[in-house]
Write a protein that holds these residues in place. Structure first.
Motif, PDB file in Angstrom:
ATOM      1  N   UNK A 179       9.416 -21.940 -52.776  1.00  0.00           N
ATOM      2  CA  UNK A 179       8.338 -22.471 -51.946  1.00  0.00           C
ATOM      3  C   UNK A 179       7.061 -22.626 -52.771  1.00  0.00           C
ATOM      4  N   UNK A 180       6.749 -21.605 -53.566  1.00  0.00           N
ATOM      5  CA  UNK A 180       5.555 -21.694 -54.408  1.00  0.00           C
ATOM      6  C   UNK A 180       5.679 -22.830 -55.420  1.00  0.00           C
ATOM      7  N   UNK A 181       6.876 -22.976 -55.995  1.00  0.00           N
ATOM      8  CA  UNK A 181       7.074 -23.969 -57.053  1.00  0.00           C
ATOM      9  C   UNK A 181       7.175 -25.392 -56.524  1.00  0.00           C
ATOM     10  N   UNK A 182       7.963 -25.602 -55.452  1.00  0.00           N
ATOM     11  CA  UNK A 182       8.290 -26.952 -55.022  1.00  0.00           C
ATOM     12  C   UNK A 182       7.353 -27.491 -53.941  1.00  0.00           C
ATOM     13  N   UNK A 183       6.803 -26.593 -53.113  1.00  0.00           N
ATOM     14  CA  UNK A 183       5.923 -27.047 -52.034  1.00  0.00           C
ATOM     15  C   UNK A 183       4.460 -26.907 -52.412  1.00  0.00           C
ATOM     16  N   UNK A 184       4.070 -25.706 -52.845  1.00  0.00           N
ATOM     17  CA  UNK A 184       2.645 -25.442 -53.033  1.00  0.00           C
ATOM     18  C   UNK A 184       2.090 -25.935 -54.363  1.00  0.00           C
ATOM     19  N   UNK A 185       2.859 -25.864 -55.424  1.00  0.00           N
ATOM     20  CA  UNK A 185       2.332 -26.258 -56.727  1.00  0.00           C
ATOM     21  C   UNK A 185       1.942 -27.743 -56.770  1.00  0.00           C
ATOM     22  N   UNK A 186       2.766 -28.665 -56.239  1.00  0.00           N
ATOM     23  CA  UNK A 186       2.335 -30.069 -56.241  1.00  0.00           C
ATOM     24  C   UNK A 186       1.070 -30.308 -55.421  1.00  0.00           C
ATOM     25  N   UNK A 187       0.790 -29.418 -54.469  1.00  0.00           N
ATOM     26  CA  UNK A 187      -0.393 -29.554 -53.620  1.00  0.00           C
ATOM     27  C   UNK A 187      -1.608 -28.816 -54.170  1.00  0.00           C
ATOM     28  N   UNK A 188      -1.475 -28.224 -55.345  1.00  0.00           N
ATOM     29  CA  UNK A 188      -2.539 -27.365 -55.872  1.00  0.00           C
ATOM     30  C   UNK A 188      -3.932 -27.993 -55.814  1.00  0.00           C
ATOM     31  N   UNK A 189      -4.116 -29.281 -56.159  1.00  0.00           N
ATOM     32  CA  UNK A 189      -5.478 -29.838 -56.097  1.00  0.00           C
ATOM     33  C   UNK A 189      -6.112 -29.751 -54.712  1.00  0.00           C
ATOM     34  N   UNK A 190      -5.286 -29.676 -53.662  1.00  0.00           N
ATOM     35  CA  UNK A 190      -5.828 -29.667 -52.305  1.00  0.00           C
ATOM     36  C   UNK A 190      -6.199 -28.277 -51.821  1.00  0.00           C
ATOM     37  N   UNK A 191      -5.661 -27.236 -52.471  1.00  0.00           N
ATOM     38  CA  UNK A 191      -5.937 -25.884 -51.974  1.00  0.00           C
ATOM     39  C   UNK A 191      -6.605 -24.955 -52.988  1.00  0.00           C
ATOM     40  N   UNK A 192      -6.686 -25.359 -54.224  1.00  0.00           N
ATOM     41  CA  UNK A 192      -7.230 -24.451 -55.240  1.00  0.00           C
ATOM     42  C   UNK A 192      -8.655 -24.020 -54.904  1.00  0.00           C
ATOM     43  N   UNK A 193      -9.497 -24.963 -54.493  1.00  0.00           N
ATOM     44  CA  UNK A 193     -10.869 -24.608 -54.149  1.00  0.00           C
ATOM     45  C   UNK A 193     -10.947 -23.747 -52.895  1.00  0.00           C
TER      46      UNK A 193
ATOM     47  N   UNK B 121       4.009 -37.625 -51.999  1.00  0.00           N
ATOM     48  CA  UNK B 121       4.436 -36.298 -52.429  1.00  0.00           C
ATOM     49  C   UNK B 121       5.424 -35.798 -51.384  1.00  0.00           C
ATOM     50  N   UNK B 122       6.685 -35.685 -51.767  1.00  0.00           N
ATOM     51  CA  UNK B 122       7.729 -35.381 -50.780  1.00  0.00           C
ATOM     52  C   UNK B 122       7.776 -33.887 -50.471  1.00  0.00           C
ATOM     53  N   UNK B 123       6.753 -33.410 -49.798  1.00  0.00           N
ATOM     54  CA  UNK B 123       6.671 -32.001 -49.450  1.00  0.00           C
ATOM     55  C   UNK B 123       7.717 -31.623 -48.411  1.00  0.00           C
ATOM     56  N   UNK B 124       8.032 -32.537 -47.513  1.00  0.00           N
ATOM     57  CA  UNK B 124       9.036 -32.230 -46.495  1.00  0.00           C
ATOM     58  C   UNK B 124      10.423 -32.085 -47.134  1.00  0.00           C
ATOM     59  N   UNK B 125      10.744 -32.962 -48.079  1.00  0.00           N
ATOM     60  CA  UNK B 125      12.009 -32.831 -48.784  1.00  0.00           C
ATOM     61  C   UNK B 125      12.076 -31.531 -49.571  1.00  0.00           C
ATOM     62  N   UNK B 126      10.952 -31.155 -50.169  1.00  0.00           N
ATOM     63  CA  UNK B 126      10.909 -29.896 -50.909  1.00  0.00           C
ATOM     64  C   UNK B 126      11.093 -28.709 -49.969  1.00  0.00           C
ATOM     65  N   UNK B 127      10.514 -28.788 -48.776  1.00  0.00           N
ATOM     66  CA  UNK B 127      10.659 -27.700 -47.809  1.00  0.00           C
ATOM     67  C   UNK B 127      12.107 -27.585 -47.336  1.00  0.00           C
ATOM     68  N   UNK B 128      12.775 -28.707 -47.194  1.00  0.00           N
ATOM     69  CA  UNK B 128      14.197 -28.670 -46.830  1.00  0.00           C
ATOM     70  C   UNK B 128      15.007 -27.974 -47.931  1.00  0.00           C
ATOM     71  N   UNK B 129      14.687 -28.279 -49.176  1.00  0.00           N
ATOM     72  CA  UNK B 129      15.366 -27.624 -50.301  1.00  0.00           C
ATOM     73  C   UNK B 129      15.131 -26.124 -50.271  1.00  0.00           C
ATOM     74  N   UNK B 130      13.906 -25.722 -49.960  1.00  0.00           N
ATOM     75  CA  UNK B 130      13.574 -24.290 -49.881  1.00  0.00           C
ATOM     76  C   UNK B 130      14.422 -23.607 -48.816  1.00  0.00           C
TER      77      UNK B 130
ATOM     78  N   UNK C 298      18.263 -16.894 -49.515  1.00  0.00           N
ATOM     79  CA  UNK C 298      17.051 -16.281 -48.972  1.00  0.00           C
ATOM     80  C   UNK C 298      16.210 -15.592 -50.046  1.00  0.00           C
ATOM     81  N   UNK C 299      16.871 -14.953 -51.017  1.00  0.00           N
ATOM     82  CA  UNK C 299      16.115 -14.234 -52.031  1.00  0.00           C
ATOM     83  C   UNK C 299      15.412 -15.159 -53.026  1.00  0.00           C
TER      84      UNK C 299
ATOM     85  N   UNK D 228      11.836 -18.641 -40.637  1.00  0.00           N
ATOM     86  CA  UNK D 228      13.198 -18.913 -40.188  1.00  0.00           C
ATOM     87  C   UNK D 228      13.758 -20.226 -40.678  1.00  0.00           C
ATOM     88  N   UNK D 229      15.030 -20.175 -41.071  1.00  0.00           N
ATOM     89  CA  UNK D 229      15.712 -21.353 -41.598  1.00  0.00           C
ATOM     90  C   UNK D 229      16.004 -22.374 -40.495  1.00  0.00           C
ATOM     91  N   UNK D 230      16.592 -21.916 -39.388  1.00  0.00           N
ATOM     92  CA  UNK D 230      17.100 -22.846 -38.383  1.00  0.00           C
ATOM     93  C   UNK D 230      15.989 -23.664 -37.727  1.00  0.00           C
TER      94      UNK D 230
END
Length: 314
Positions: free
Chosen positions: A27-41, A6-15, A20-21, A70-72
């Motif tokens: 972040x919710x869509x590309x980073x957290x949603x694919x990880x939902x099974x790990x945090x839902x409980x 699960x390329x979470x790091x690549x998704x975070x780079x995209x974010x 900024x707006x 922060x971006x940088x």
């Protein structure tokens, strides 16, 4: 067994590279949603509500890097992880762990295992700057803020967490789990990681307490070995200080247990079991916790075994 990255790091780079707006929604869509099974409980344990965005509440609890940090510095951290080949090295570590444990040959059904490396907040994971989780079946997750001299330890974390994936499928791992089952599971995971990557690759939690201290703690763990209250069990495994830090400074455990005592004692128990029986960590992963606890020489379980011998060494 299929291994999926699960390329979470690549998704975070995209974010972080997005306007900024748009970053929070992305972040919710590309980073957290694919990880939902790990945090839902995890949401069941959050206090103060989760608001309109439960994924963000989970991310803050998990100490993940958020766009607002922060971006940088976020992009610089991602560059370090890419340069150090963190994803590739941990994929290789997971493949090796699967090959050594051979879960299918032991009747363990894990048709797919997902590996996700996430970017942690800079100060969220203490001095070590990394952690892992393997409590969700079919998932191994790592969270890291790059601290270059610690990145080499991550493959051991991957091995540790995959061992949990397999161990948690064992018949004697039921919920609510006992302190004895949890203690042995942590000792097995650390022993397995040490066998594959060397004892020097382990985090400090297994070596924080000396043998004399562990002997002093043994009667307290013996008395609570079958305890199943999850709050109490976690207090024995993690210790008062860690439990307080996890809860934002609230004193949720007053057992008088040193930090990571359960990890240190569990590792010693499993190491002595292996020495007494000639079993390997991979073989012992499929042994009942009561057998491991009793034959280690540390605990009396159902009338078996005695207290540890003074000849044992850390």
């Amino acid at each position: 067994m299929q291994i999926t990255e699960i390329d979470t790091l690549g998704a975070m780079r995209e974010v972080l590279n997005s306007p900024e707006d748009q970053q929070l929604a992305l972040f919710r869509e590309r980073v957290m949603e694919p990880l939902r099974p790990t945090w839902e409980n995890l949401l069941r344990y959050l206090t103060g509500g989760t608001g309109d965005y439960p994924a963000l509440a989970a991310a803050r609890t998990m100490k993940l890097y958020l766009p607002e940090m922060g971006r940088e510095q976020g992009l610089a951290a991602l560059d370090t992880l890419e340069r150090e080949r963190v994803q590739q090295d941990n994929l290789a570590a997971l493949q090796r762990a699967v090959a050594v444990l051979k879960p299918a040959e032991h009747g363990i059904s894990l048709p797919e295992v997902r590996l996700a490396v996430t970017l942690a907040s800079p100060d969220g994971l203490g001095e070590e700057g990394y952690t892992g989780a393997g409590n969700t079946p079919g998932w191994v997750t790592l969270s890291v803020w790059p601290n270059s001299h610690k990145l080499s330890k991550l493959p051991a974390v991957t091995a540790h967490e995959f061992n949990h994936n397999v161990r948690f499928q064992q018949p004697d791992w039921t919920f609510p789990m006992s302190l004895g089952a949890y203690l042995v599971a942590e000792g097995l995971a650390e022993s397995f990681a040490a066998a594959l990557h060397g004892p020097e690759s382990l985090g400090p939690w297994t070596g924080t307490l000396g043998l004399d201290t562990l002997r002093e703690l043994q009667p307290r763990f013996q008395a609570a070995l079958h305890e199943q209250d999850f709050g109490v069990v976690r207090g024995y495994i993690f210790g008062d200080g860690v439990m307080s830090a996890f809860s934002g400074g609230q004193a949720v455990s007053d057992l008088g247990i040193p930090d990571y005592a359960g990890y240190a004692l569990g590792y010693r128990v499993v190491q002595d079991y292996l020495a007494h029986t000639g079993r390997t960590p991979a073989q012992a992963t499929y042994d009942p916790w009561r057998v491991i606890a009793a034959e280690s020489g540390w605990f009396t379980v159902e009338g078996q075994a005695v207290k540890p011998s003074k000849s044992q060494t850390v």
